[in-house]
Design a protein around this motif. Structure first.
Motif, PDB file in Angstrom:
ATOM      1  N   TYR A 101       0.820  -1.202   0.000  1.00 19.06           N
ATOM      2  CA  TYR A 101       0.000   0.000   0.000  1.00 19.06           C
ATOM      3  C   TYR A 101       0.862   1.263   0.000  1.00 19.06           C
ATOM      4  O   TYR A 101       1.837   1.361   0.749  1.00 19.06           O
ATOM      5  CB  TYR A 101      -0.929   0.002   1.219  1.00 19.06           C
ATOM      6  N   MET A 102       0.477   2.190  -0.852  1.00 18.80           N
ATOM      7  CA  MET A 102       1.177   3.472  -0.917  1.00 18.80           C
ATOM      8  C   MET A 102       0.159   4.603  -0.943  1.00 18.80           C
ATOM      9  O   MET A 102      -0.958   4.428  -1.463  1.00 18.80           O
ATOM     10  CB  MET A 102       2.086   3.546  -2.149  1.00 18.80           C
ATOM     11  N   TYR A 103       0.552   5.752  -0.393  1.00 13.10           N
ATOM     12  CA  TYR A 103      -0.373   6.853  -0.188  1.00 13.10           C
ATOM     13  C   TYR A 103       0.318   8.189  -0.511  1.00 13.10           C
ATOM     14  O   TYR A 103       1.518   8.335  -0.301  1.00 13.10           O
ATOM     15  CB  TYR A 103      -0.832   6.913   1.283  1.00 13.10           C
ATOM     16  N   TRP A 104      -0.475   9.121  -0.981  1.00 12.63           N
ATOM     17  CA  TRP A 104      -0.030  10.501  -1.095  1.00 12.63           C
ATOM     18  C   TRP A 104      -0.901  11.376  -0.192  1.00 12.63           C
ATOM     19  O   TRP A 104      -2.129  11.349  -0.300  1.00 12.63           O
ATOM     20  CB  TRP A 104      -0.113  11.009  -2.525  1.00 12.63           C
ATOM     21  N   TYR A 105      -0.238  12.137   0.677  1.00 15.47           N
ATOM     22  CA  TYR A 105      -0.905  13.105   1.539  1.00 15.47           C
ATOM     23  C   TYR A 105      -0.361  14.491   1.225  1.00 15.47           C
ATOM     24  O   TYR A 105       0.773  14.641   0.792  1.00 15.47           O
ATOM     25  CB  TYR A 105      -0.615  12.824   3.024  1.00 15.47           C
ATOM     26  N   ARG A 106      -1.171  15.497   1.516  1.00 12.74           N
ATOM     27  CA  ARG A 106      -0.666  16.855   1.505  1.00 12.74           C
ATOM     28  C   ARG A 106      -0.821  17.440   2.906  1.00 12.74           C
ATOM     29  O   ARG A 106      -1.773  17.116   3.626  1.00 12.74           O
ATOM     30  CB  ARG A 106      -1.356  17.729   0.475  1.00 12.74           C
ATOM     31  N   GLN A 107       0.135  18.274   3.277  1.00 13.34           N
ATOM     32  CA  GLN A 107       0.136  18.879   4.598  1.00 13.34           C
ATOM     33  C   GLN A 107       0.054  20.387   4.462  1.00 13.34           C
ATOM     34  O   GLN A 107       0.893  21.015   3.808  1.00 13.34           O
ATOM     35  CB  GLN A 107       1.387  18.511   5.402  1.00 13.34           C
ATOM     36  N   ASP A 108      -0.951  20.955   5.089  1.00 13.03           N
ATOM     37  CA  ASP A 108      -1.159  22.392   5.060  1.00 13.03           C
ATOM     38  C   ASP A 108      -1.437  22.886   6.469  1.00 13.03           C
ATOM     39  O   ASP A 108      -2.096  22.197   7.255  1.00 13.03           O
ATOM     40  CB  ASP A 108      -2.348  22.743   4.158  1.00 13.03           C
TER      41      ASP A 108
ATOM     42  N   GLY B  90      -3.011  24.174   9.661  1.00 18.51           N
ATOM     43  CA  GLY B  90      -4.403  24.192  10.085  1.00 18.51           C
ATOM     44  C   GLY B  90      -5.238  23.031   9.580  1.00 18.51           C
ATOM     45  O   GLY B  90      -6.404  22.895   9.951  1.00 18.51           O
ATOM     46  N   HIS B  91      -4.643  22.206   8.726  1.00 20.33           N
ATOM     47  CA  HIS B  91      -5.387  21.073   8.169  1.00 20.33           C
ATOM     48  C   HIS B  91      -4.752  19.720   8.495  1.00 20.33           C
ATOM     49  O   HIS B  91      -5.343  18.678   8.204  1.00 20.33           O
ATOM     50  CB  HIS B  91      -5.495  21.208   6.648  1.00 20.33           C
ATOM     51  N   GLY B  92      -3.588  19.714   9.035  1.00 22.09           N
ATOM     52  CA  GLY B  92      -2.918  18.440   9.264  1.00 22.09           C
ATOM     53  C   GLY B  92      -2.560  17.811   7.931  1.00 22.09           C
ATOM     54  O   GLY B  92      -2.233  18.492   6.959  1.00 22.09           O
ATOM     55  N   LEU B  93      -2.621  16.492   7.875  1.00 20.11           N
ATOM     56  CA  LEU B  93      -2.366  15.777   6.626  1.00 20.11           C
ATOM     57  C   LEU B  93      -3.681  15.267   6.072  1.00 20.11           C
ATOM     58  O   LEU B  93      -4.492  14.690   6.796  1.00 20.11           O
ATOM     59  CB  LEU B  93      -1.426  14.591   6.869  1.00 20.11           C
ATOM     60  N   ARG B  94      -3.861  15.434   4.778  1.00 15.94           N
ATOM     61  CA  ARG B  94      -5.083  14.977   4.117  1.00 15.94           C
ATOM     62  C   ARG B  94      -4.713  14.065   2.962  1.00 15.94           C
ATOM     63  O   ARG B  94      -3.800  14.344   2.194  1.00 15.94           O
ATOM     64  CB  ARG B  94      -5.894  16.177   3.616  1.00 15.94           C
ATOM     65  N   LEU B  95      -5.467  12.982   2.846  1.00 17.98           N
ATOM     66  CA  LEU B  95      -5.168  11.970   1.844  1.00 17.98           C
ATOM     67  C   LEU B  95      -5.618  12.421   0.461  1.00 17.98           C
ATOM     68  O   LEU B  95      -6.762  12.839   0.265  1.00 17.98           O
ATOM     69  CB  LEU B  95      -5.868  10.667   2.218  1.00 17.98           C
ATOM     70  N   ILE B  96      -4.696  12.305  -0.501  1.00 15.84           N
ATOM     71  CA  ILE B  96      -5.005  12.689  -1.886  1.00 15.84           C
ATOM     72  C   ILE B  96      -5.454  11.465  -2.690  1.00 15.84           C
ATOM     73  O   ILE B  96      -6.540  11.428  -3.253  1.00 15.84           O
ATOM     74  CB  ILE B  96      -3.768  13.332  -2.554  1.00 15.84           C
ATOM     75  N   HIS B  97      -4.580  10.499  -2.777  1.00 13.16           N
ATOM     76  CA  HIS B  97      -4.841   9.230  -3.461  1.00 13.16           C
ATOM     77  C   HIS B  97      -4.076   8.134  -2.731  1.00 13.16           C
ATOM     78  O   HIS B  97      -3.101   8.404  -2.039  1.00 13.16           O
ATOM     79  CB  HIS B  97      -4.340   9.271  -4.907  1.00 13.16           C
ATOM     80  N   TYR B  98      -4.511   6.915  -2.960  1.00  8.33           N
ATOM     81  CA  TYR B  98      -3.757   5.795  -2.435  1.00  8.33           C
ATOM     82  C   TYR B  98      -3.793   4.636  -3.415  1.00  8.33           C
ATOM     83  O   TYR B  98      -4.601   4.611  -4.353  1.00  8.33           O
ATOM     84  CB  TYR B  98      -4.270   5.366  -1.054  1.00  8.33           C
ATOM     85  N   SER B  99      -2.909   3.683  -3.192  1.00  7.84           N
ATOM     86  CA  SER B  99      -2.801   2.524  -4.061  1.00  7.84           C
ATOM     87  C   SER B  99      -2.718   1.263  -3.216  1.00  7.84           C
ATOM     88  O   SER B  99      -1.986   1.225  -2.219  1.00  7.84           O
ATOM     89  CB  SER B  99      -1.551   2.645  -4.930  1.00  7.84           C
ATOM     90  N   TYR B 100      -3.457   0.250  -3.647  1.00  8.39           N
ATOM     91  CA  TYR B 100      -3.421  -1.023  -2.926  1.00  8.39           C
ATOM     92  C   TYR B 100      -2.799  -2.128  -3.780  1.00  8.39           C
ATOM     93  O   TYR B 100      -2.959  -3.312  -3.497  1.00  8.39           O
ATOM     94  CB  TYR B 100      -4.820  -1.421  -2.431  1.00  8.39           C
ATOM     95  N   GLY B 101      -2.107  -1.735  -4.820  1.00  6.03           N
ATOM     96  CA  GLY B 101      -1.380  -2.675  -5.649  1.00  6.03           C
ATOM     97  C   GLY B 101      -1.049  -2.036  -6.980  1.00  6.03           C
ATOM     98  O   GLY B 101      -1.496  -0.923  -7.287  1.00  6.03           O
ATOM     99  N   VAL B 102      -0.268  -2.764  -7.765  1.00 10.83           N
ATOM    100  CA  VAL B 102       0.098  -2.251  -9.086  1.00 10.83           C
ATOM    101  C   VAL B 102      -1.161  -2.007  -9.909  1.00 10.83           C
ATOM    102  O   VAL B 102      -2.021  -2.883 -10.022  1.00 10.83           O
ATOM    103  CB  VAL B 102       1.020  -3.245  -9.798  1.00 10.83           C
ATOM    104  N   LYS B 103      -1.269  -0.820 -10.414  1.00  7.72           N
ATOM    105  CA  LYS B 103      -2.382  -0.364 -11.253  1.00  7.72           C
ATOM    106  C   LYS B 103      -3.709  -0.271 -10.509  1.00  7.72           C
ATOM    107  O   LYS B 103      -4.757  -0.036 -11.139  1.00  7.72           O
ATOM    108  CB  LYS B 103      -2.526  -1.247 -12.501  1.00  7.72           C
ATOM    109  N   ASP B 104      -3.689  -0.441  -9.193  1.00 10.01           N
ATOM    110  CA  ASP B 104      -4.904  -0.321  -8.388  1.00 10.01           C
ATOM    111  C   ASP B 104      -4.788   0.926  -7.513  1.00 10.01           C
ATOM    112  O   ASP B 104      -3.977   0.949  -6.576  1.00 10.01           O
ATOM    113  CB  ASP B 104      -5.100  -1.554  -7.499  1.00 10.01           C
ATOM    114  N   THR B 105      -5.592   1.930  -7.845  1.00 12.92           N
ATOM    115  CA  THR B 105      -5.538   3.165  -7.082  1.00 12.92           C
ATOM    116  C   THR B 105      -6.949   3.638  -6.764  1.00 12.92           C
ATOM    117  O   THR B 105      -7.921   3.205  -7.398  1.00 12.92           O
ATOM    118  CB  THR B 105      -4.798   4.277  -7.854  1.00 12.92           C
TER     119      THR B 105
END
Lengths: 114, 114
Positions: free
Chosen positions: B31-38, B40-55
């Motif tokens: 599993y891989m994840y992209w978060y953004r941190q701003d 007053g917002h903490g970290l928020r999830l943008i997209h994630y992947s649970y396998g090759v070509k699975d997002t």
């Protein structure tokens, strides 16, 4: 949907004093709970985690946290703060079957006065 | 430290240009994840992947796309960067689906859109 509240944006403590950082969560079942620490310019490091069992969990760097289901809280504590503990602290909740997607609180910035 | 490398670490780009951030892991985590941190917002999830070509999308996916052609690489693309995408972006990896394992974070990429 789950949510996490960290009511304190900034906290200042004297070195050697005790520390408690508050975290409240909202989720319908028993969540997985985490505390992470972030030093300036760095990524997040896991301090401790709660999945089940003993509600008092021990972590790295002398930190501990207590899960209180009745209060939906997972507060982080340390009996004696060191200057090197100055950092930002994030509470996070993960949910069952959630692909380990974490929902973070907005963070608490800890300042340690010498 | 978990073997996670984000590149670039810093980038300044102009509004309207495409940008791709790369996350590379050596842990063979599924599993891989992209978060953004701003602030007053903490970290928020943008997209994630649970396998090759699975997002799948996270809570703030608008304006972002991802790809995962190999287990070790997870790319985040801003098709046409906007100033609101100025942020610090973190990649994370995790072993398990159930939420009871920790996520490991990269060092972050600071993106400025001017």
């Amino acid at each position: 949907a789950q949510s996490v509240t960290q009511p304190d944006i900034h906290i200042t403590v004297s070195e050697g004093a005790s520390l408690e950082l508050r975290c409240n969560y909202s989720y319908g079942a028993t969540p997985y709970l985490f505390w992470y620490v972030q030093s300036p310019g760095q990524g997040l490091q896991l301090l401790l985690k709660y999945f089940s069992g003993d509600t008092l969990v021990q972590g790295i760097k002398g930190f501990e946290a207590e899960f209180k289901r009745s209060q939906s809280s997972f507060n982080l504590r340390k009996p004696s703060v060191h200057w090197s503990d100055a950092a930002e602290y994030f509470c996070a909740v993960g949910i069952t079957g959630g692909g380990n997607k974490l929902t973070f609180g907005t963070g608490t910035q800890l300042k340690v006065e010498l | 430290d978990a073997g996670i490398t984000q590149s670039p670490r810093h980038k300044v780009t102009e509004t309207g240009t495409p940008v791709t951030l790369r996350c590379h892991q050596t842990e063979n985590h599924r599993y891989m994840y992209w978060y953004r941190q701003d602030p007053g917002h903490g970290l928020r999830l943008i997209h994630y992947s649970y396998g090759v070509k699975d997002t799948d999308k996270g809570e703030v996916s608008d304006g972002y796309s991802v790809s995962r052609s190999k287990t070790e690489d997870f790319l985040l693309t801003l098709e046409s960067a906007t100033s609101s995408q100025t942020s610090v972006y973190f990649c994370a990896i995790s072993q398990a689906l159930t939420g009871n394992t920790e996520a490991f974070f990269g060092q972050g990429t600071r993106l400025t859109v001017v």
